[in-house]
Write a protein that holds these residues in place. Structure first.
Motif, short mmCIF file in Angstrom:
data_model
loop_
_atom_site.label_atom_id
_atom_site.label_comp_id
_atom_site.label_asym_id
_atom_site.label_seq_id
_atom_site.Cartn_x
_atom_site.Cartn_y
_atom_site.Cartn_z
N ALA A 118 -78.00 30.01 -12.18
CA ALA A 118 -76.42 30.13 -11.86
C ALA A 118 -76.08 29.13 -11.01
O ALA A 118 -76.47 28.81 -9.99
CB ALA A 118 -75.93 31.50 -11.65
N PHE A 143 -77.96 30.22 -21.51
CA PHE A 143 -77.23 30.30 -20.46
C PHE A 143 -78.00 31.21 -19.63
O PHE A 143 -77.85 31.24 -18.45
CB PHE A 143 -75.84 30.59 -20.79
CG PHE A 143 -74.98 29.81 -21.27
CD1 PHE A 143 -74.53 28.78 -20.20
CD2 PHE A 143 -74.82 29.37 -22.47
CE1 PHE A 143 -73.79 27.63 -20.59
CE2 PHE A 143 -73.80 28.17 -22.85
CZ PHE A 143 -73.35 27.41 -21.89
N ARG A 144 -78.74 32.22 -20.31
CA ARG A 144 -79.30 33.15 -19.56
C ARG A 144 -80.68 32.80 -18.83
O ARG A 144 -81.13 33.16 -17.92
CB ARG A 144 -79.56 34.64 -20.30
CG ARG A 144 -78.46 35.23 -20.79
CD ARG A 144 -78.90 36.44 -21.58
NE ARG A 144 -77.65 36.88 -22.15
CZ ARG A 144 -77.24 38.44 -22.30
NH1 ARG A 144 -78.29 39.00 -22.17
NH2 ARG A 144 -76.29 38.67 -22.84
N THR A 145 -81.25 31.56 -19.39
CA THR A 145 -82.34 31.22 -18.90
C THR A 145 -82.07 30.05 -17.57
O THR A 145 -83.17 29.72 -17.10
CB THR A 145 -83.45 30.58 -20.06
OG1 THR A 145 -82.64 29.49 -20.52
CG2 THR A 145 -83.58 31.61 -20.91
N ARG A 146 -81.20 29.58 -17.72
CA ARG A 146 -80.97 28.71 -16.39
C ARG A 146 -80.42 29.46 -15.21
O ARG A 146 -79.74 30.39 -15.51
CB ARG A 146 -80.14 27.64 -17.00
CG ARG A 146 -78.83 27.99 -17.15
CD ARG A 146 -77.95 26.55 -17.49
NE ARG A 146 -76.52 26.90 -17.28
CZ ARG A 146 -75.63 26.19 -17.53
NH1 ARG A 146 -75.92 24.93 -18.29
NH2 ARG A 146 -74.36 26.29 -17.19
N SER A 199 -78.90 32.25 -29.86
CA SER A 199 -79.67 31.20 -29.48
C SER A 199 -78.57 30.78 -28.28
O SER A 199 -79.19 30.16 -27.19
CB SER A 199 -80.08 30.08 -30.52
OG SER A 199 -78.63 29.69 -30.96
N ASP A 246 -76.44 32.27 -26.21
CA ASP A 246 -76.68 33.08 -24.94
C ASP A 246 -78.11 32.94 -24.35
O ASP A 246 -77.96 32.94 -23.16
CB ASP A 246 -76.73 34.52 -25.35
CG ASP A 246 -75.16 35.07 -26.09
OD1 ASP A 246 -74.20 34.33 -25.81
OD2 ASP A 246 -75.00 36.03 -26.70
N LEU A 247 -79.24 32.68 -24.88
CA LEU A 247 -80.27 32.51 -24.47
C LEU A 247 -80.40 31.25 -23.39
O LEU A 247 -80.87 31.34 -22.29
CB LEU A 247 -81.55 32.53 -25.53
CG LEU A 247 -81.72 33.73 -26.11
CD1 LEU A 247 -82.90 33.64 -27.18
CD2 LEU A 247 -82.33 34.79 -25.11
#
Length: 87
Positions: free
Chosen positions: A16, A11-14, A6, A8-9
């Motif tokens: 950079a 940070f991956r969805t926003r 949860s 990790d998700l």
């Protein structure tokens, strides 16, 4: 396991973002070669003093060292200390 996923998700969805107000300077083997310094000894503190002076001239408001200066080297400290005090 799901807890880690949860995070990790998130940070991956926003998108950079790159910081623009922070500069990181690192020392590596090439640095010691370029400055003609022995690799197995601490870097001469005059180089740290020069770095502080250049960063201050470029507008830096703070300088942080993530290293330990645990040995007193009178000749080198005579150059390094005033640069630290100015910053």
């Amino acid at each position: 396991m799901l807890d880690g996923l949860s995070f990790d998700l998130l940070f991956r969805t926003r998108f950079a973002r790159q910081p623009t107000e922070v500069v990181m300077v690192s020392l590596d083997a090439e640095t010691f070669e370029d400055l003609k310094q022995p690799k197995r000894a601490p870097l001469d503190r005059k180089f740290h003093a020069q770095l502080i002076e250049r960063l201050a001239a470029a507008g830096a408001r703070a300088v942080v060292f993530d290293m330990v200066f645990d040995d007193a080297l009178a000749a080198q400290d005579a150059v390094f200390a005033p640069a630290l005090k100015k910053m």
